[in-house]
Scaffold this motif. Structure first.
Motif, mmCIF file in Angstrom:
data_model
loop_
_atom_site.group_PDB
_atom_site.id
_atom_site.type_symbol
_atom_site.label_atom_id
_atom_site.label_comp_id
_atom_site.label_asym_id
_atom_site.label_seq_id
_atom_site.Cartn_x
_atom_site.Cartn_y
_atom_site.Cartn_z
ATOM 1 N N TYR A 36 0.836 -1.201 0.000
ATOM 2 C CA TYR A 36 0.000 0.000 0.000
ATOM 3 C C TYR A 36 0.869 1.248 0.000
ATOM 4 O O TYR A 36 0.575 2.235 -0.695
ATOM 5 N N GLU A 37 1.951 1.224 0.777
ATOM 6 C CA GLU A 37 2.828 2.390 0.874
ATOM 7 C C GLU A 37 3.431 2.750 -0.485
ATOM 8 O O GLU A 37 3.542 3.922 -0.834
ATOM 9 N N GLU A 38 3.825 1.731 -1.261
ATOM 10 C CA GLU A 38 4.385 1.999 -2.584
ATOM 11 C C GLU A 38 3.318 2.560 -3.522
ATOM 12 O O GLU A 38 3.578 3.486 -4.296
ATOM 13 N N ALA A 39 2.111 2.013 -3.452
ATOM 14 C CA ALA A 39 1.026 2.517 -4.293
ATOM 15 C C ALA A 39 0.697 3.959 -3.926
ATOM 16 O O ALA A 39 0.463 4.801 -4.807
ATOM 17 N N ARG A 40 0.707 4.271 -2.657
ATOM 18 C CA ARG A 40 0.402 5.624 -2.194
ATOM 19 C C ARG A 40 1.482 6.598 -2.644
ATOM 20 O O ARG A 40 1.194 7.699 -3.142
ATOM 21 N N PRO A 95 -6.550 18.277 -15.068
ATOM 22 C CA PRO A 95 -7.169 16.960 -14.920
ATOM 23 C C PRO A 95 -7.533 16.643 -13.477
ATOM 24 O O PRO A 95 -6.846 17.046 -12.536
ATOM 25 N N THR A 96 -8.626 15.904 -13.302
ATOM 26 C CA THR A 96 -9.051 15.412 -12.002
ATOM 27 C C THR A 96 -8.897 13.901 -11.989
ATOM 28 O O THR A 96 -9.257 13.233 -12.946
ATOM 29 N N TYR A 97 -8.372 13.354 -10.893
ATOM 30 C CA TYR A 97 -8.120 11.922 -10.797
ATOM 31 C C TYR A 97 -8.813 11.345 -9.577
ATOM 32 O O TYR A 97 -8.849 11.969 -8.514
ATOM 33 N N LEU A 98 -9.352 10.140 -9.744
ATOM 34 C CA LEU A 98 -9.995 9.425 -8.651
ATOM 35 C C LEU A 98 -9.394 8.023 -8.613
ATOM 36 O O LEU A 98 -9.447 7.290 -9.606
ATOM 37 N N TYR A 99 -8.815 7.663 -7.474
ATOM 38 C CA TYR A 99 -8.156 6.367 -7.326
ATOM 39 C C TYR A 99 -8.660 5.662 -6.075
ATOM 40 O O TYR A 99 -8.992 6.309 -5.071
ATOM 41 N N PHE A 100 -8.662 4.339 -6.143
ATOM 42 C CA PHE A 100 -8.845 3.552 -4.926
ATOM 43 C C PHE A 100 -7.608 2.682 -4.767
ATOM 44 O O PHE A 100 -7.235 1.941 -5.685
ATOM 45 N N LEU A 101 -6.970 2.782 -3.593
ATOM 46 C CA LEU A 101 -5.773 1.998 -3.276
ATOM 47 C C LEU A 101 -6.159 0.937 -2.265
ATOM 48 O O LEU A 101 -6.600 1.264 -1.155
ATOM 49 N N THR A 102 -6.026 -0.336 -2.644
ATOM 50 C CA THR A 102 -6.375 -1.395 -1.713
ATOM 51 C C THR A 102 -5.290 -1.547 -0.652
ATOM 52 O O THR A 102 -4.153 -1.103 -0.827
ATOM 53 N N VAL A 106 -2.912 -2.467 -4.513
ATOM 54 C CA VAL A 106 -3.392 -2.406 -5.887
ATOM 55 C C VAL A 106 -4.100 -1.071 -6.090
ATOM 56 O O VAL A 106 -4.932 -0.672 -5.271
ATOM 57 N N ARG A 107 -3.761 -0.364 -7.173
ATOM 58 C CA ARG A 107 -4.388 0.936 -7.460
ATOM 59 C C ARG A 107 -5.373 0.793 -8.617
ATOM 60 O O ARG A 107 -5.031 0.277 -9.675
#
Length: 200
Positions: A36-40, A95-102, A106-107
């Motif tokens: 998670y830390e790397e994805a963040r 641009p606007t971005y929406l992400y979910f990080l598990t 996983v992003r």
């Protein structure tokens, strides 16, 4: 004049009880990181590059400031939702971005409504701008659900892309206009359901 400026009354809020079936469902493809830390860290470092003063002796590649996080919400057992934007000092818009990080790292990139090169901003003022098609609104109806919506003042596809004859819109692709377009994310399956409620 843009179409949403001609609206005098805000569109009604989305009512899921008035819709029988979603117009589409899909599962976005995730990008796996080691944690998670790397994805963040990778998400917070997102920026864009462009060539300034092309075809001149002063030509240079410039890099924008990284993503500014406008909204962060944790979902215990699932992960974290991040919504942000890149600076508007680029020729590519804002641009606007929406992400979910598990929690496993996983992003998932989620669709946000907007034009070809720019996105609608996040509505943080109660939904009035979203109901007029000027922004989009986030809602959290359940512990494992995320919902965002906007009024489709101009024709958009299920991913929120503004219709333009010069865009990558496929011929015959279903477009929606004159109603509320809603995206529902189920955090248990990472499936996105898209709903459309015409204005009455």
């Amino acid at each position: 004049r843009s179409l949403h400026m001609e609206r005098e009354e805000p569109a009604p809020a989305y009512d899921p009880e008035q819709a029988d079936e979603p117009v589409a469902r899909y599962t976005p493809e995730g990008v796996a990181f080691g944690s998670y830390e790397e994805a963040r860290a990778d998400t917070e470092a997102i920026s864009f590059q462009w060539v300034d003063k092309p075809h001149t002796y002063e030509m240079a590649v410039k890099t924008s400031d990284p993503l500014t996080v406008d909204l962060e919400r944790e979902f215990p057992g699932f992960g974290t939702l991040l919504c942000g934007h890149l600076p508007d000092d680029s020729p590519h818009g804002d641009p606007t971005y929406l992400y979910f990080l598990t929690e496993e790292g996983v992003r998932y990139a989620l669709p946000t409504p907007g034009g070809i090169m720019t996105g609608l901003p996040l509505d943080t003022e109660g939904g009035a701008r979203a109901s007029q098609g000027e922004a989009f609104r986030m809602e959290f109806p359940e512990e494992n659900k995320v919902r965002w919506w906007t009024f489709a003042a101009t024709p958009v596809n299920i991913f929120g892309n503004l219709y333009d004859p010069e865009s990558m819109t496929e011929p015959g692709e279903t477009m929606f206009r004159g109603g509320t377009l809603v995206w529902d994310l189920d955090l248990g399956t990472m499936e996105v359901s898209i709903w459309f409620q015409p204005e009455v």
